[in-house]
Design a protein around this motif. Sequence first.
Motif, short mmCIF file in Angstrom:
data_model
loop_
_atom_site.label_atom_id
_atom_site.label_comp_id
_atom_site.label_asym_id
_atom_site.label_seq_id
_atom_site.Cartn_x
_atom_site.Cartn_y
_atom_site.Cartn_z
N ASP A 108 0.82 -1.21 0.00
CA ASP A 108 0.00 0.00 0.00
C ASP A 108 0.86 1.26 0.00
O ASP A 108 0.56 2.22 -0.69
N ASN A 109 1.91 1.25 0.83
CA ASN A 109 2.69 2.47 1.05
C ASN A 109 4.14 2.08 1.25
O ASN A 109 4.68 2.20 2.34
N LEU A 110 4.75 1.62 0.20
CA LEU A 110 6.05 0.97 0.29
C LEU A 110 7.16 1.86 0.83
O LEU A 110 7.90 1.47 1.72
N ALA A 111 7.29 3.06 0.31
CA ALA A 111 8.44 3.90 0.67
C ALA A 111 8.52 4.13 2.17
O ALA A 111 9.58 3.95 2.78
N ASP A 112 7.42 4.53 2.78
CA ASP A 112 7.43 4.81 4.22
C ASP A 112 7.74 3.56 5.04
O ASP A 112 8.50 3.61 6.00
N GLU A 113 7.16 2.44 4.65
CA GLU A 113 7.36 1.22 5.43
C GLU A 113 8.78 0.67 5.26
O GLU A 113 9.35 0.15 6.22
N LEU A 114 9.36 0.79 4.08
CA LEU A 114 10.73 0.33 3.90
C LEU A 114 11.69 1.10 4.80
O LEU A 114 12.67 0.55 5.29
N ASP A 115 11.40 2.38 4.99
CA ASP A 115 12.26 3.20 5.85
C ASP A 115 12.28 2.71 7.30
O ASP A 115 13.22 2.98 8.04
N GLU A 116 11.24 1.99 7.69
CA GLU A 116 11.14 1.47 9.06
C GLU A 116 11.95 0.18 9.26
O GLU A 116 12.18 -0.23 10.38
N LEU A 117 12.34 -0.45 8.16
CA LEU A 117 13.02 -1.74 8.25
C LEU A 117 14.53 -1.56 8.34
O LEU A 117 15.07 -0.52 7.99
N LEU A 118 15.20 -2.62 8.78
CA LEU A 118 16.65 -2.61 8.93
C LEU A 118 17.33 -2.97 7.62
O LEU A 118 16.88 -3.87 6.90
N ASP A 119 18.45 -2.30 7.31
CA ASP A 119 19.24 -2.71 6.16
C ASP A 119 20.09 -3.92 6.59
O ASP A 119 20.14 -4.26 7.78
N PRO A 120 20.76 -4.58 5.63
CA PRO A 120 21.53 -5.79 5.99
C PRO A 120 22.57 -5.56 7.09
O PRO A 120 22.76 -6.42 7.95
N ASP A 121 23.26 -4.42 7.08
CA ASP A 121 24.27 -4.16 8.10
C ASP A 121 23.65 -4.02 9.49
O ASP A 121 24.16 -4.56 10.47
N ALA A 122 22.54 -3.30 9.56
CA ALA A 122 21.86 -3.13 10.86
C ALA A 122 21.31 -4.46 11.35
O ALA A 122 21.35 -4.76 12.54
N TYR A 123 20.81 -5.28 10.42
CA TYR A 123 20.29 -6.59 10.80
C TYR A 123 21.44 -7.48 11.31
O TYR A 123 21.29 -8.20 12.31
N ALA A 124 22.59 -7.42 10.64
CA ALA A 124 23.75 -8.20 11.08
C ALA A 124 24.13 -7.82 12.50
O ALA A 124 24.45 -8.68 13.33
N GLU A 125 24.08 -6.52 12.82
CA GLU A 125 24.39 -6.07 14.19
C GLU A 125 23.36 -6.62 15.17
O GLU A 125 23.70 -7.04 16.27
N LEU A 126 22.09 -6.63 14.77
CA LEU A 126 21.02 -7.14 15.63
C LEU A 126 21.26 -8.61 15.97
O LEU A 126 21.19 -9.00 17.13
N ILE A 127 21.56 -9.42 14.95
CA ILE A 127 21.71 -10.86 15.23
C ILE A 127 23.03 -11.17 15.91
O ILE A 127 23.12 -12.16 16.64
N GLU A 128 24.04 -10.34 15.74
CA GLU A 128 25.27 -10.53 16.53
C GLU A 128 24.96 -10.37 18.00
O GLU A 128 25.49 -11.10 18.83
N GLY A 129 24.07 -9.44 18.33
CA GLY A 129 23.64 -9.26 19.72
C GLY A 129 22.89 -10.48 20.22
O GLY A 129 23.00 -10.86 21.38
N ASP A 130 22.09 -11.13 19.34
CA ASP A 130 21.35 -12.35 19.72
C ASP A 130 22.31 -13.48 20.05
O ASP A 130 22.05 -14.29 20.93
N ASP A 131 23.40 -13.55 19.29
CA ASP A 131 24.32 -14.68 19.44
C ASP A 131 25.22 -14.55 20.65
O ASP A 131 25.78 -15.53 21.11
N GLY A 132 25.36 -13.34 21.16
CA GLY A 132 26.36 -13.21 22.19
C GLY A 132 25.84 -12.61 23.42
O GLY A 132 26.41 -12.42 24.41
#
Length: 132
Positions: A108-132
Amino acid sequence: MQEIPGDLKFNTSHEWARVEDAGTVTVGISDHAQGALGDLVYVELPSVGDTVKAGNACAVVESVKAASDIYSPVSGEIVAVNAALADQPETINEDAYGDGWLFVVKPDNLADELDELLDPDAYAELIEGDDG
Protein backbone atom coordinates in the motif's frame (compact mmCIF):
# COMPACT_ATOMS: atom_id res chain seq x y z
CA MET A 1 26.99 -17.41 9.54
CA GLN A 2 25.32 -17.21 6.12
CA GLU A 3 25.94 -14.12 4.04
CA ILE A 4 23.04 -11.66 4.28
CA PRO A 5 21.91 -10.59 0.78
CA GLY A 6 22.39 -6.87 0.23
CA ASP A 7 19.04 -6.34 -1.52
CA LEU A 8 16.94 -7.21 1.54
CA LYS A 9 15.37 -5.22 4.37
CA PHE A 10 14.54 -6.82 7.73
CA ASN A 11 12.06 -6.65 10.59
CA THR A 12 13.54 -6.91 14.07
CA SER A 13 11.40 -10.09 14.30
CA HIS A 14 13.62 -11.68 11.59
CA GLU A 15 11.42 -11.47 8.50
CA TRP A 16 13.04 -10.24 5.27
CA ALA A 17 11.53 -8.17 2.48
CA ARG A 18 12.81 -7.97 -1.12
CA VAL A 19 11.34 -5.33 -3.42
CA GLU A 20 10.80 -6.89 -6.86
CA ASP A 21 10.88 -5.14 -10.24
CA ALA A 22 7.08 -5.19 -10.43
CA GLY A 23 6.86 -3.21 -7.18
CA THR A 24 5.73 -6.20 -5.15
CA VAL A 25 7.52 -7.35 -2.01
CA THR A 26 8.60 -10.95 -1.47
CA VAL A 27 8.73 -11.96 2.22
CA GLY A 28 10.51 -14.77 4.06
CA ILE A 29 12.32 -15.46 7.32
CA SER A 30 16.03 -14.93 7.76
CA ASP A 31 18.61 -17.67 7.74
CA HIS A 32 19.31 -16.73 11.37
CA ALA A 33 15.64 -17.29 12.26
CA GLN A 34 15.35 -20.66 10.53
CA GLY A 35 18.57 -21.77 12.23
CA ALA A 36 17.23 -20.76 15.65
CA LEU A 37 13.95 -22.58 15.01
CA GLY A 38 15.56 -25.78 13.79
CA ASP A 39 13.98 -28.26 11.37
CA LEU A 40 10.71 -26.81 10.09
CA VAL A 41 7.83 -29.27 9.86
CA TYR A 42 4.79 -27.10 9.05
CA VAL A 43 4.03 -23.73 7.47
CA GLU A 44 0.69 -21.89 7.60
CA LEU A 45 0.54 -19.12 5.01
CA PRO A 46 -1.97 -16.35 4.42
CA SER A 47 -4.33 -16.69 1.45
CA VAL A 48 -4.03 -14.82 -1.84
CA GLY A 49 -6.32 -11.81 -1.54
CA ASP A 50 -5.79 -11.40 2.22
CA THR A 51 -4.86 -7.94 3.43
CA VAL A 52 -1.88 -7.73 5.80
CA LYS A 53 -0.67 -4.88 7.97
CA ALA A 54 3.00 -4.17 8.64
CA GLY A 55 4.01 -5.59 12.01
CA ASN A 56 0.98 -7.88 12.31
CA ALA A 57 1.17 -11.68 12.39
CA CYS A 58 -0.06 -13.24 9.14
CA ALA A 59 1.61 -16.68 8.95
CA VAL A 60 3.06 -19.38 11.20
CA VAL A 61 6.08 -21.66 10.92
CA GLU A 62 6.43 -24.69 13.16
CA SER A 63 9.58 -26.58 13.94
CA VAL A 64 10.27 -29.60 16.08
CA LYS A 65 11.08 -27.05 18.84
CA ALA A 66 8.35 -24.40 18.62
CA ALA A 67 5.76 -22.52 16.58
CA SER A 68 6.56 -18.97 15.59
CA ASP A 69 4.35 -16.21 14.19
CA ILE A 70 5.51 -14.50 11.01
CA TYR A 71 4.94 -10.75 10.85
CA SER A 72 4.50 -8.92 7.57
CA PRO A 73 7.17 -6.25 7.05
CA VAL A 74 4.82 -4.23 4.81
CA SER A 75 1.09 -3.55 4.51
CA GLY A 76 -0.87 -4.57 1.43
CA GLU A 77 -2.59 -7.41 -0.35
CA ILE A 78 -1.21 -10.95 -0.62
CA VAL A 79 -0.77 -11.66 -4.34
CA ALA A 80 1.15 -14.97 -4.14
CA VAL A 81 2.09 -17.64 -1.63
CA ASN A 82 4.75 -20.33 -1.81
CA ALA A 83 2.37 -23.31 -1.92
CA ALA A 84 5.29 -25.74 -2.28
CA LEU A 85 6.09 -25.16 1.41
CA ALA A 86 2.95 -27.08 2.43
CA ASP A 87 4.65 -30.30 1.34
CA GLN A 88 8.26 -29.18 1.81
CA PRO A 89 8.59 -26.77 4.76
CA GLU A 90 12.25 -27.79 5.06
CA THR A 91 12.88 -25.67 1.93
CA ILE A 92 13.05 -22.70 4.31
CA ASN A 93 15.88 -24.40 6.23
CA GLU A 94 17.71 -25.18 3.00
CA ASP A 95 17.30 -21.83 1.18
CA ALA A 96 15.86 -19.13 3.45
CA TYR A 97 16.63 -16.29 1.03
CA GLY A 98 15.67 -18.11 -2.18
CA ASP A 99 13.22 -20.98 -2.68
CA GLY A 100 12.14 -20.69 0.97
CA TRP A 101 10.23 -17.43 0.43
CA LEU A 102 6.80 -17.34 2.10
CA PHE A 103 4.51 -14.85 0.35
CA VAL A 104 4.36 -11.80 -1.93
CA VAL A 105 2.64 -8.54 -0.99
CA LYS A 106 1.39 -5.79 -3.29
CA PRO A 107 2.24 -2.93 -0.90
CA ASP A 108 0.00 0.00 0.00
CA ASN A 109 2.69 2.47 1.05
CA LEU A 110 6.05 0.97 0.29
CA ALA A 111 8.44 3.90 0.67
CA ASP A 112 7.43 4.81 4.22
CA GLU A 113 7.36 1.22 5.43
CA LEU A 114 10.73 0.33 3.90
CA ASP A 115 12.26 3.20 5.85
CA GLU A 116 11.14 1.47 9.06
CA LEU A 117 13.02 -1.74 8.25
CA LEU A 118 16.65 -2.61 8.93
CA ASP A 119 19.24 -2.71 6.16
CA PRO A 120 21.53 -5.79 5.99
CA ASP A 121 24.27 -4.16 8.10
CA ALA A 122 21.86 -3.13 10.86
CA TYR A 123 20.29 -6.59 10.80
CA ALA A 124 23.75 -8.20 11.08
CA GLU A 125 24.39 -6.07 14.19
CA LEU A 126 21.02 -7.14 15.63
CA ILE A 127 21.71 -10.86 15.23
CA GLU A 128 25.27 -10.53 16.53
CA GLY A 129 23.64 -9.26 19.72
CA ASP A 130 21.35 -12.35 19.72
CA ASP A 131 24.32 -14.68 19.44
CA GLY A 132 26.36 -13.21 22.19
